[in-house]
Enzyme design. Structure first.
Site, PDB file in Angstrom:
ATOM      1  N   GLY A  60      -4.085  -6.358  -0.982  1.00 34.69           N
ATOM      2  CA  GLY A  60      -4.436  -5.675   0.260  1.00 34.69           C
ATOM      3  C   GLY A  60      -3.325  -4.794   0.790  1.00 34.69           C
ATOM      4  CD  GLU A  61      -0.423  -7.835   1.803  1.00 30.67           C
ATOM      5  OE1 GLU A  61      -0.307  -8.893   2.430  1.00 30.67           O
ATOM      6  OE2 GLU A  61      -1.037  -7.755   0.715  1.00 30.67           O
ATOM      7  CB  CYS A  62      -0.376  -3.003  -3.237  1.00 31.50           C
ATOM      8  SG  CYS A  62       1.066  -4.045  -3.542  1.00 31.50           S
TER       9      CYS A  62
END
Length: 427
Positions: A60-62
């Site tokens: 998700g962050e990437c």
């Protein structure tokens, strides 16, 4: 004191950590040819010129940072971006989607000898940490080398706030290392300030500003031809326990929608065969994409257990249930990003456990872009209604795309906030 104790214990625990990583490797949770990166051994040469290191915990962050990387590279042509993460899935996605002048490495496990080896090789000129994964040795050692750092899309859940408040000096020391602190929401910014961050503020949520997930046009065309006029819906990013609930929804709807096709994209694709076995035992006719299967006329559930194809299935299915959101399941809680399907014109439904995206979930339900349901029975009722009511789907799709468009400027504001770090003004 606690930080020094943590550093000493993680250093002494080297053999145990190595054994733990080897066990993860055997279970497929570490990359077979890039294992050394987790020990701080670089997988490639450092590029010439200035290097921006960006770290996100997982998928998700990437994914949320990809538009930010594109804009940063356009504004700063003499910089290269290195993205680190800790999961095999995120690494594979980054290998597919990172633009030129950007590359991926696994983050080293937070043990000082490995951290120092990592930093000695890469010598980043600036660092951006994403969301809420704080590694004390990495942060302290980066600060000790006078490398400027920013925290972007910082998030502090209720439980994290309670935990960190028991260790005020420890968390305060880590947050004090960041020259720029951007909370995911105003509440997150306030909590970060309370815990010791200097000048924390919110300029918007990067996850609300992401570009639409990509899809292969030929694959989309082929699946549309195969499915034809069959009604279909998607359960995306599901976790253990949710797939059986999804099958219950299908069974509840099949009397009135006999041609219904249910598509499941599990959060972790390697679970595909296990899900297929469980659903077949429950009576489903299952087809598995990873083995080359396609949905036939007899298929009731199509399991898309492949990597990087979520955008394909969002384009294929008009109605989407966002997983990790149903209650009373082993991995319930937190939810996944509900704006991803809305951005592609889907009608979005999620359960009550959306703590990781609470503000976004509230915005979407209040604007009419999504429906929140209490349990699988209510989910079946809502999915059935949306599949039958084309006008209701259109209204929800318009509301979702309007909300997504309103967040498009967040990336510009984050770049502006990072400008002093990239200009060297905070050194």
């Amino acid at each position: 004191m606690i930080r020094r104790l943590y550093a000493a214990l993680t250093t002494l625990a080297g053999p145990a950590l190595h054994l733990y990583l080897r066990r993860r490797l055997k279970r497929g949770k570490e990359h077979p040819t890039r294992f050394g990166e987790r020990l701080g051994r670089a997988g490639r040469l450092r590029p010439e010129g200035k290097l921006l290191w960006m770290h996100g915990a997982s998928v998700g962050e990437c994914l949320s940072v990809l538009p930010l990387i594109d804009l940063l590279l356009a504004r700063y042509p003499d910089w290269t971006v290195m993205v680190t993460s800790g999961t095999v899935t995120s690494a594979e996605l980054m290998m597919q989607r990172l633009p030129p002048r950007a590359f991926h490495q696994f983050v080293p496990v937070d043990r000082l000898p490995w951290v120092r080896r990592f930093l000695d090789h890469w010598r980043p000129d600036a660092v951006v940490w994403l969301e809420s994964e704080f590694w004390p040795n990495l942060i302290h050692e980066t600060r000790r080398r006078a490398i400027p750092m920013a925290l972007v899309n910082g998030r502090v859940s209720d439980s994290s706030l309670r935990s960190w408040q028991r260790l005020p000096a420890f968390i305060g020391g880590m947050l004090g290392a960041f020259q720029v602190v951007l909370g995911q929401t105003d509440q997150d910014a306030a909590r970060l300030s309370l815990l010791g961050a200097a000048s924390a503020r919110c300029v918007g949520n990067l996850k609300s500003a992401a570009a639409p997930l990509p899809a292969d046009d030929e694959a989309l065309k082929a699946l549309r031809q195969i499915i034809g006029a069959r009604p279909c819906w998607l359960a995306s990013s599901t976790h253990p326990g949710e797939e059986i609930a999804v099958w219950q929804v299908h069974r509840q709807l099949q009397d009135t929608l006999p041609d219904l096709l249910t598509i499941i994209v599990p959060r972790h694709p390697q679970r595909g065969p296990e899900i297929a076995t469980d659903l077949a035992a429950a009576g489903a006719e299952v087809s598995l994409r990873s083995t080359g299967g396609t949905p036939t006329a007899a298929t009731s559930v199509y399991i898309a257990d492949t990597l990087g194809e979520l955008g394909l299935f969002y384009r294929l299915c008009p109605v989407v249930f966002v997983g990790k959101s149903l209650p009373d399941l082993p991995h319930a809680g937190g939810g996944q990003n509900p704006l991803e399907p809305a951005r592609l014109g889907c009608s979005v439904v999620f359960g009550p456990s959306m703590g990781n995206f609470a503000l976004l979930a509230d915005q979407m339900t209040l604007s009419g872009a999504a429906r929140q349901v209490a349990d699988p029975s209510a989910l079946a009722e809502t999915i059935g209604w949306l599949l039958r009511d084309e006008r209701a789907r259109a209204v929800m799709a318009d509301a979702g795309q309007a909300l997504a468009s309103a967040e498009a400027a967040v990336t510009e504001r984050v770049v502006a906030a990072l400008a002093p770090l990239l200009a060297g003004e905070s050194r």
